[in-house]
Design a protein around this motif. Sequence first.
Motif, PDB file in Angstrom:
ATOM      1  N   VAL A 124       9.353  -8.453 -11.855  1.00 34.11           N
ATOM      2  CA  VAL A 124       9.694  -9.037 -10.862  1.00 34.11           C
ATOM      3  C   VAL A 124       9.595  -8.953  -9.938  1.00 34.11           C
ATOM      4  CG1 VAL A 124      10.249 -11.714 -10.291  1.00 34.11           C
ATOM      5  CG2 VAL A 124       9.811 -10.823 -13.179  1.00 34.11           C
ATOM      6  N   ASN A 125      11.439  -8.475  -9.850  1.00 30.22           N
ATOM      7  CA  ASN A 125      11.424  -8.141  -8.255  1.00 30.22           C
ATOM      8  C   ASN A 125      11.320  -6.367  -7.442  1.00 30.22           C
ATOM      9  OD1 ASN A 125      13.443  -9.655  -9.407  1.00 30.22           O
ATOM     10  ND2 ASN A 125      15.023  -8.320  -9.091  1.00 30.22           N
ATOM     11  N   LEU A 126      11.251  -6.181  -8.422  1.00 33.21           N
ATOM     12  CA  LEU A 126       9.732  -4.949  -7.599  1.00 33.21           C
ATOM     13  C   LEU A 126       8.819  -4.142  -7.509  1.00 33.21           C
ATOM     14  CD1 LEU A 126      11.193  -2.243  -6.000  1.00 33.21           C
ATOM     15  CD2 LEU A 126      12.258  -1.079  -8.380  1.00 33.21           C
ATOM     16  N   THR A 127       8.185  -4.364  -9.075  1.00 32.70           N
ATOM     17  CA  THR A 127       6.798  -4.354  -8.906  1.00 32.70           C
ATOM     18  C   THR A 127       5.930  -5.349  -8.478  1.00 32.70           C
ATOM     19  OG1 THR A 127       7.243  -3.391 -11.115  1.00 32.70           O
ATOM     20  CG2 THR A 127       4.413  -3.711 -10.813  1.00 32.70           C
ATOM     21  N   GLY A 128       6.277  -6.750  -8.668  1.00 35.70           N
ATOM     22  CA  GLY A 128       6.175  -7.956  -8.196  1.00 35.70           C
ATOM     23  C   GLY A 128       5.895  -7.208  -6.521  1.00 35.70           C
ATOM     24  N   ALA A 129       6.987  -7.105  -5.458  1.00 36.44           N
ATOM     25  CA  ALA A 129       6.278  -7.299  -3.981  1.00 36.44           C
ATOM     26  C   ALA A 129       6.041  -5.933  -4.014  1.00 36.44           C
ATOM     27  CB  ALA A 129       8.628  -6.699  -3.971  1.00 36.44           C
ATOM     28  N   PHE A 130       5.637  -4.631  -5.186  1.00 40.59           N
ATOM     29  CA  PHE A 130       5.309  -3.759  -4.313  1.00 40.59           C
ATOM     30  C   PHE A 130       3.576  -4.436  -4.737  1.00 40.59           C
ATOM     31  CE2 PHE A 130       1.800  -0.505  -6.491  1.00 40.59           C
ATOM     32  CZ  PHE A 130       2.014   0.082  -5.840  1.00 40.59           C
ATOM     33  N   LEU A 131       2.820  -5.125  -5.512  1.00 46.12           N
ATOM     34  CA  LEU A 131       1.713  -5.616  -5.748  1.00 46.12           C
ATOM     35  C   LEU A 131       1.824  -6.660  -5.330  1.00 46.12           C
ATOM     36  CD1 LEU A 131       1.435  -6.142  -9.804  1.00 46.12           C
ATOM     37  CD2 LEU A 131       0.728  -3.976  -8.300  1.00 46.12           C
ATOM     38  N   GLY A 132       2.395  -7.667  -3.856  1.00 47.03           N
ATOM     39  CA  GLY A 132       2.299  -8.481  -3.110  1.00 47.03           C
ATOM     40  C   GLY A 132       2.024  -7.454  -2.086  1.00 47.03           C
ATOM     41  N   ALA A 133       3.100  -6.594  -1.533  1.00 36.38           N
ATOM     42  CA  ALA A 133       2.248  -5.819  -0.347  1.00 36.38           C
ATOM     43  C   ALA A 133       1.621  -5.242  -0.748  1.00 36.38           C
ATOM     44  CB  ALA A 133       3.878  -4.343  -0.541  1.00 36.38           C
ATOM     45  N   ARG A 134       0.857  -4.450  -1.457  1.00 30.21           N
ATOM     46  CA  ARG A 134      -0.675  -3.672  -1.797  1.00 30.21           C
ATOM     47  C   ARG A 134      -1.730  -4.923  -1.278  1.00 30.21           C
ATOM     48  NH1 ARG A 134      -2.359  -0.425  -7.080  1.00 30.21           N
ATOM     49  NH2 ARG A 134      -2.961  -2.634  -6.763  1.00 30.21           N
ATOM     50  N   ALA A 135      -1.715  -5.683  -2.206  1.00 28.51           N
ATOM     51  CA  ALA A 135      -2.484  -6.558  -1.867  1.00 28.51           C
ATOM     52  C   ALA A 135      -1.810  -7.575  -0.198  1.00 28.51           C
ATOM     53  CB  ALA A 135      -1.983  -8.212  -2.627  1.00 28.51           C
ATOM     54  N   ALA A 136      -1.281  -7.694   0.109  1.00 32.51           N
ATOM     55  CA  ALA A 136      -1.877  -8.121   1.065  1.00 32.51           C
ATOM     56  C   ALA A 136      -1.672  -7.117   2.400  1.00 32.51           C
ATOM     57  CB  ALA A 136       0.099  -8.513   2.258  1.00 32.51           C
ATOM     58  N   ALA A 137      -1.859  -5.616   2.411  1.00 29.33           N
ATOM     59  CA  ALA A 137      -2.020  -5.028   3.553  1.00 29.33           C
ATOM     60  C   ALA A 137      -2.974  -4.807   3.420  1.00 29.33           C
ATOM     61  CB  ALA A 137      -1.776  -3.367   2.826  1.00 29.33           C
ATOM     62  N   GLY A 138      -4.103  -5.270   2.016  1.00 26.60           N
ATOM     63  CA  GLY A 138      -5.686  -5.017   2.153  1.00 26.60           C
ATOM     64  C   GLY A 138      -6.692  -6.188   2.786  1.00 26.60           C
ATOM     65  N   VAL A 139      -5.952  -6.624   2.993  1.00 23.37           N
ATOM     66  CA  VAL A 139      -6.742  -8.060   4.513  1.00 23.37           C
ATOM     67  C   VAL A 139      -6.138  -8.188   5.373  1.00 23.37           C
ATOM     68  CG1 VAL A 139      -7.615  -8.890   2.108  1.00 23.37           C
ATOM     69  CG2 VAL A 139      -4.926  -9.948   3.630  1.00 23.37           C
ATOM     70  N   MET A 140      -4.926  -7.063   5.812  1.00 17.66           N
ATOM     71  CA  MET A 140      -3.723  -7.727   7.350  1.00 17.66           C
ATOM     72  C   MET A 140      -4.505  -6.992   8.516  1.00 17.66           C
ATOM     73  SD  MET A 140      -0.026  -7.626   6.356  1.00 17.66           S
ATOM     74  CE  MET A 140       1.037  -9.296   6.029  1.00 17.66           C
ATOM     75  N   SER A 141      -4.712  -7.079   9.053  1.00 17.81           N
ATOM     76  CA  SER A 141      -4.950  -6.943  10.998  1.00 17.81           C
ATOM     77  C   SER A 141      -3.835  -6.273  11.313  1.00 17.81           C
ATOM     78  CB  SER A 141      -5.657  -8.025  11.504  1.00 17.81           C
ATOM     79  OG  SER A 141      -6.514  -8.260  10.990  1.00 17.81           O
ATOM     80  N   PRO A 142      -3.906  -5.177  12.480  1.00 18.42           N
ATOM     81  CA  PRO A 142      -2.406  -4.906  13.222  1.00 18.42           C
ATOM     82  C   PRO A 142      -2.102  -5.558  13.368  1.00 18.42           C
ATOM     83  CG  PRO A 142      -4.308  -3.881  13.596  1.00 18.42           C
ATOM     84  CD  PRO A 142      -5.165  -4.562  12.808  1.00 18.42           C
ATOM     85  N   GLY A 143      -0.770  -5.832  13.848  1.00 22.62           N
ATOM     86  CA  GLY A 143       0.719  -6.812  13.519  1.00 22.62           C
ATOM     87  C   GLY A 143       1.184  -7.560  12.544  1.00 22.62           C
ATOM     88  N   GLY A 144       0.139  -7.322  10.801  1.00 24.35           N
ATOM     89  CA  GLY A 144       0.477  -7.855  10.331  1.00 24.35           C
ATOM     90  C   GLY A 144       1.966  -7.292   9.706  1.00 24.35           C
ATOM     91  N   ARG A 145       3.147  -8.455   8.978  1.00 23.18           N
ATOM     92  CA  ARG A 145       4.625  -8.079   8.965  1.00 23.18           C
ATOM     93  C   ARG A 145       4.544  -8.025   7.650  1.00 23.18           C
ATOM     94  NH1 ARG A 145       4.397  -7.268  14.021  1.00 23.18           N
ATOM     95  NH2 ARG A 145       5.306  -8.064  15.311  1.00 23.18           N
ATOM     96  N   LEU A 180       6.388   3.712   6.400  1.00 25.47           N
ATOM     97  CA  LEU A 180       5.544   4.722   7.032  1.00 25.47           C
ATOM     98  C   LEU A 180       4.499   5.142   6.597  1.00 25.47           C
ATOM     99  CD1 LEU A 180       8.083   7.457   5.989  1.00 25.47           C
ATOM    100  CD2 LEU A 180       7.167   7.431   8.542  1.00 25.47           C
ATOM    101  N   ASP A 181       3.829   4.238   5.754  1.00 22.80           N
ATOM    102  CA  ASP A 181       1.955   4.542   4.926  1.00 22.80           C
ATOM    103  C   ASP A 181       1.686   3.292   5.503  1.00 22.80           C
ATOM    104  OD1 ASP A 181       3.379   6.351   3.230  1.00 22.80           O
ATOM    105  OD2 ASP A 181       2.865   5.055   1.184  1.00 22.80           O
ATOM    106  N   LEU A 182       2.296   2.466   6.209  1.00 18.65           N
ATOM    107  CA  LEU A 182       1.541   1.321   6.851  1.00 18.65           C
ATOM    108  C   LEU A 182       1.734   1.522   8.584  1.00 18.65           C
ATOM    109  CD1 LEU A 182       1.763  -1.460   4.296  1.00 18.65           C
ATOM    110  CD2 LEU A 182       0.019  -0.174   4.618  1.00 18.65           C
ATOM    111  N   ALA A 183       1.878   1.968   8.860  1.00 20.79           N
ATOM    112  CA  ALA A 183       2.174   2.157  10.466  1.00 20.79           C
ATOM    113  C   ALA A 183       1.065   2.437  10.854  1.00 20.79           C
ATOM    114  CB  ALA A 183       3.420   3.188  11.095  1.00 20.79           C
ATOM    115  N   PRO A 184       0.062   4.396  10.720  1.00 19.97           N
ATOM    116  CA  PRO A 184      -1.182   3.604  10.761  1.00 19.97           C
ATOM    117  C   PRO A 184      -1.767   2.464  11.384  1.00 19.97           C
ATOM    118  CG  PRO A 184      -0.533   5.366   9.478  1.00 19.97           C
ATOM    119  CD  PRO A 184       0.218   4.605   9.439  1.00 19.97           C
ATOM    120  N   ALA A 185      -1.400   1.672   9.946  1.00 19.59           N
ATOM    121  CA  ALA A 185      -2.394   0.219  10.310  1.00 19.59           C
ATOM    122  C   ALA A 185      -1.516  -0.379  11.093  1.00 19.59           C
ATOM    123  CB  ALA A 185      -2.674  -0.380   8.826  1.00 19.59           C
TER     124      ALA A 185
END
Length: 259
Positions: A124-145, A180-185
């Motif tokens: 819940v605490n770690l994998t859940g956050a990773f999966l959420g972040a990955r899903a979010a990054a997939g639809v976010m535009s630059p400026g996403g948080r 680091l990984d999402l800075a270019p996005a």
Amino acid sequence: MSEPIQIPDSFAVPGEVAAKRVVITGAGRGLGALLAHAFSSAGASVALVARTERDLKAVAELLPGPSLVLAGDVTHEDFNEAVADAVAREWGGLDVWICNAGISPIVAGPRQTDAAVWRQIMEVNLTGAFLGARAAAGVMSPGGRLIFTGSVLGERPRKGLAAYSASKAGLTGLAKSLALDLAPAGITVNVVAPGWFDSPLARDWRSNPKLEASIVGHTALARWGAPGDLTGAYQFLASDAAGYVTGSVLTVDGGYLLV
Ligand SMILES: NC(=O)c1ccc[n+]([C@@H]2O[C@H](COP(=O)([O-])OP(=O)(O)OC[C@H]3O[C@@H](n4cnc5c(N)ncnc54)[C@H](OP(=O)(O)O)[C@@H]3O)[C@@H](O)[C@H]2O)c1
């Protein structure tokens, strides 16, 4: 004579989140419900996520602004993708995802190192956050948080909370890596590390006089956090004023880590 510093025509307002489209996990009660109220009161649209739909509906009913209720489990990959898609479809995009869902099923004790308990907390605490972040990054535009709810216990453990502390320390590593990984996005990734705040999760600590005294005694400001002490940190990181802040841990603990 040296060049004068360049003064911009205007400054972003720290904490300004009006019109942001925000996902908050763990929003059915406790700190997540508190964050939902804070962001909604500030003019954001908030998507509420937790497993118990009736809790989410009860929170949504009291919010002053637009909301979505999306019930499900953050440990499920498909569910996180569905949340990101639903918000993007409904509101035309996604600006902020707060990975806040977290558990500490055994408040203190050696059972934190039982394999099943360990896995549940990590899931819940770690994998859940990773999966959420990955899903979010997939639809976010630059400026996403992306903002993770960590904990002071990730930096300074207390006895009997090995799995919980490891999961929260892991979130810091995850946030820094993703920063680091999402800075270019153009997506920033940060952690808010709360100290001690009243919530269903923390109630067992608060109702135990010995623990309560030990926590207050180890907090420079000598008190638990009040609800209004916490939300500004998230709103700052979510706002345009924090565009150059990434890979950071913002600790909100009344000086607990100092004592
Ligand atoms: N309270 C504090 O003093 C404190 C201090 C430092 C850090 N934190 C952190 O702050 C966060 C919120 O804690 P809290 O005190 O507000 O806890 P809480 O009152 O127990 O609320 C936890 C929320 O997370 C949801 N949740 C749990 N497992 C989930 C899952 N698998 N999928 C989706 N949602 C799930 C719960 O709803 P359902 O059970 O219905 O799913 C609930 O809405 C946690 O990450 C916690 O570690 C709290």
